[in-house]
Enzyme design. Structure first.
Site, PDB file in Angstrom:
ATOM      1  N   TYR A 136       0.785  -1.079  -0.079  1.00  6.92           N
ATOM      2  CA  TYR A 136       0.195   0.101   0.011  1.00  6.92           C
ATOM      3  C   TYR A 136       0.871   1.195   0.165  1.00  6.92           C
ATOM      4  O   TYR A 136       1.738   1.231   0.712  1.00  6.92           O
ATOM      5  CB  TYR A 136      -0.884  -0.109   1.312  1.00  6.92           C
ATOM      6  N   GLU A 157      -0.605   4.876  -0.768  1.00  7.28           N
ATOM      7  CA  GLU A 157      -1.375   6.066  -0.740  1.00  7.28           C
ATOM      8  C   GLU A 157      -0.299   7.268  -0.701  1.00  7.28           C
ATOM      9  O   GLU A 157       0.538   7.436   0.530  1.00  7.28           O
ATOM     10  CB  GLU A 157      -2.531   5.866   0.009  1.00  7.28           C
ATOM     11  N   ASP A 204      -6.253  14.111 -24.594  1.00  6.24           N
ATOM     12  CA  ASP A 204      -6.168  12.480 -24.210  1.00  6.24           C
ATOM     13  C   ASP A 204      -5.584  11.980 -25.450  1.00  6.24           C
ATOM     14  O   ASP A 204      -6.338  11.718 -26.411  1.00  6.24           O
ATOM     15  CB  ASP A 204      -7.699  12.078 -24.055  1.00  6.24           C
ATOM     16  N   THR A 251      -2.895   6.397 -21.696  1.00  7.46           N
ATOM     17  CA  THR A 251      -2.743   4.977 -21.163  1.00  7.46           C
ATOM     18  C   THR A 251      -1.105   4.768 -21.512  1.00  7.46           C
ATOM     19  O   THR A 251      -0.678   5.390 -22.175  1.00  7.46           O
ATOM     20  CB  THR A 251      -3.527   4.133 -21.914  1.00  7.46           C
ATOM     21  N   LYS A 289      -1.820   0.475 -25.439  1.00  7.56           N
ATOM     22  CA  LYS A 289      -1.938   0.734 -26.808  1.00  7.56           C
ATOM     23  C   LYS A 289      -0.767   0.840 -27.595  1.00  7.56           C
ATOM     24  O   LYS A 289       0.152   0.006 -27.531  1.00  7.56           O
ATOM     25  CB  LYS A 289      -2.889   2.035 -26.969  1.00  7.56           C
ATOM     26  N   ARG A 340      -1.177  -2.327 -18.727  1.00  5.04           N
ATOM     27  CA  ARG A 340      -2.449  -1.477 -18.794  1.00  5.04           C
ATOM     28  C   ARG A 340      -2.119  -0.545 -17.479  1.00  5.04           C
ATOM     29  O   ARG A 340      -2.223  -1.038 -16.469  1.00  5.04           O
ATOM     30  CB  ARG A 340      -3.439  -2.377 -18.664  1.00  5.04           C
TER      31      ARG A 340
END
Length: 487
Positions: A79, A81, A256, A285, A288, A294
């Site tokens: 974790y 954050e 984008d 992203t 692609k 991903r």
């Protein structure tokens, strides 16, 4: 044409690298098999299926073994954050290293002053961008006017006013049928619920962006945010013009570039076609055309960096540290000269695919392409996009149905199929191969008939699937996926 260096790894002897990767995957699958053999079997089957099909989905690619193996690490257990050096959990020093390296590679690759590599997906990246713009353009000035430093310092009445203002802003984005994305203000998506939204389309005669019409819409609507970029527009965009339009109406330009980030990274798109110098905020992203894991990423100009850096916990959960590590590896690959050669082949192959269709009298939206996308209008074959997609899949050709401008069949059945060249280019396909692919697609669609009035049911002529499968197998055998990798 040989397989791409990122798959055979130009940094090491091909056979030696393939055997090392094979041993790693065999060992991993044996461990998985000891716990849940059905997952191991499905994993093996997925590789076999990908090897045996013509993958033309524009949003998919093949990541290198190095990228894929990086995701299966102990970073998955953490974790983390917060931000680099400011985590809400102790023991994140190695995660800091990973995030620093991924952001450094991103900045250098795209020439961006700031990079945020935590978003889990493209939609998450866009959410971070939207809220960062709102926080910078709306929340911060309002707090200053009220003499407060944080929303927690506001009275309930003042917070209610600010909340209404945050949720009362305008966004201008490309319409879905013209090639935009559902996160650009499409009503069923959160972006269409967050903003008062209006769409700009393309010229009804040519299918090209009409910058004058975009400017007129911006002047009339006066949006806070203009979104540029696309998921199914087969042409390049002049981002300098889009920035001029945004500046004229006082809007923030958000781009984008999820689909074409690889063409930007590979220097196929430069100058006014490179969004990063012109946009206030750029999202993407990392898979692609960029060919990584991903995930998502946000690039920003300095005035937006502080707000973007609060993506977690603003709208993101804990960062996926193992995926950030894989992003760093993929971005390092994209900084190599071989990636620029790959990106140029992606664009060249799209042109060859488009030319292949045109000489066979197929109908293309905008009449061609100058990026990595070819959008085929299948109404001339008497089919819907859904029927075309299904018939092609029967023949081993993987595509996705897609709307065309002013699509009479709507967003579900559609009138088109979207085709992309990044994945097969990674396998080593060249211009002649893509001409053959166009021939096979036309063969399938010419031998497919709609059943009655159904927009979904179809009949594929006897022998077509077998004939096309056999021809595809020859192309695939000449351009193997992960050559030498055995499980």
């Amino acid at each position: 044409m040989t397989a791409d260096p990122v798959i055979s790894n130009a940094a090491a002897p091909g056979a030696e690298y393939a055997e090392t990767a094979s041993a790693a995957y065999r060992a991993a699958l044996q461990v998985i098999e000891s716990v849940e053999p059905r997952i191991a079997a499905a994993t093996r089957k997925e590789l076999a299926d990908q090897r045996d099909s013509l993958k033309l989905i524009a949003s998919e690619n093949y990541a290198s073994p190095a990228v894929l193996l990086t995701m299966g690490s102990w970073f998955s257990d953490k974790y983390a954050e917060g931000t680099i050096g400011h985590r809400f959990y102790a023991g994140c020093q190695n995660v800091d290293t990973v995030e620093i390296l991924a952001a450094e590679h991103a900045r250098e690759l795209f020439g961006a002053p700031y990079a945020y590599v935590q978003p889990h997906s493209g939609i998450d990246a866009n959410l971070v961008a939207f809220w960062a713009i709102l926080a910078t353009r709306v929340e911060a000035p309002e707090l200053a006017a009220l003499g407060a430093k944080h929303v927690n310092d506001l009275s309930e009445a003042d917070w209610e006013k600010l909340r209404n203002k945050l949720g009362n802003q305008r966004l201008l984005g490309m319409s879905l049928d013209a090639g935009g994305h559902l996160t650009h203000g499409f009503r069923p998506n959160i972006s269409g619920k967050m903003f008062h939204q209006r769409s700009y389309g393309t010229d009804p005669n040519t299918g090209f962006l009409d910058y004058g019409a975009v400017a007129d819409a911006a002047r009339e609507f006066k949006p806070l945010i203009i979104v540029a970029g696309y998921s199914a527009y087969p042409r390049r965009v002049d981002f300098a013009k889009m920035r001029e339009i945004a500046d004229e109406v006082g809007a923030t330009l958000m781009v984008d570039m999820a689909h074409f980030a690889g063409l930007v990274a590979g220097k196929v798109f430069t100058g006014d076609e490179d969004p990063v110098p012109h946009a206030h905020v750029t999202t993407t992203t990392t898979h692609k055309s960029l060919r990584g894991p991903r995930g998502g990423m946000v690039l920003a100009q300095p005035e937006y960096s502080d707000a973007v850096d609060k993506g977690c916990p603003m709208v993101l959960g804990g960062p996926l540290s193992h995926v950030m590590a894989a992003k760093a590896v993929a971005l390092a690959e994209a900084r190599q000269p071989a990636f620029q050669a790959y990106a140029q082949r992606v664009a060249d192959n799209a042109q060859a695919l488009a030319d292949g269709f045109l000489k066979r009298d197929a109908q293309l939206v905008t009449g061609g392409t100058d990026n990595h996308i070819v959008l085929l209008d299948v109404t001339s074959f008497g089919l819907t996009g859904r029927q075309a997609e299904s018939a092609l899949l029967d023949a081993g050709i993987v595509t996705n149905r897609n709307s065309v401008p002013a699509d009479p069949n709507g967003a579900w059945y559609t009138s088109g199929i979207r085709l992309g060249t990044p994945a097969l280019t990674t396998r080593g396909f060249g211009a002649d191969d893509f001409d053959r692919v166009a021939d096979l697609i036309v063969d399938v669609l010419s031998n497919t008939e709609q059943q009655g009035t159904s927009k979904a049911k179809y009949t594929l002529a006897d022998g077509t699937a077998e004939r096309v499968h056999a021809a595809s197998a020859e192309l695939l055998a000449a351009n193997p996926l992960y050559p030498g990798l055995t499980l």
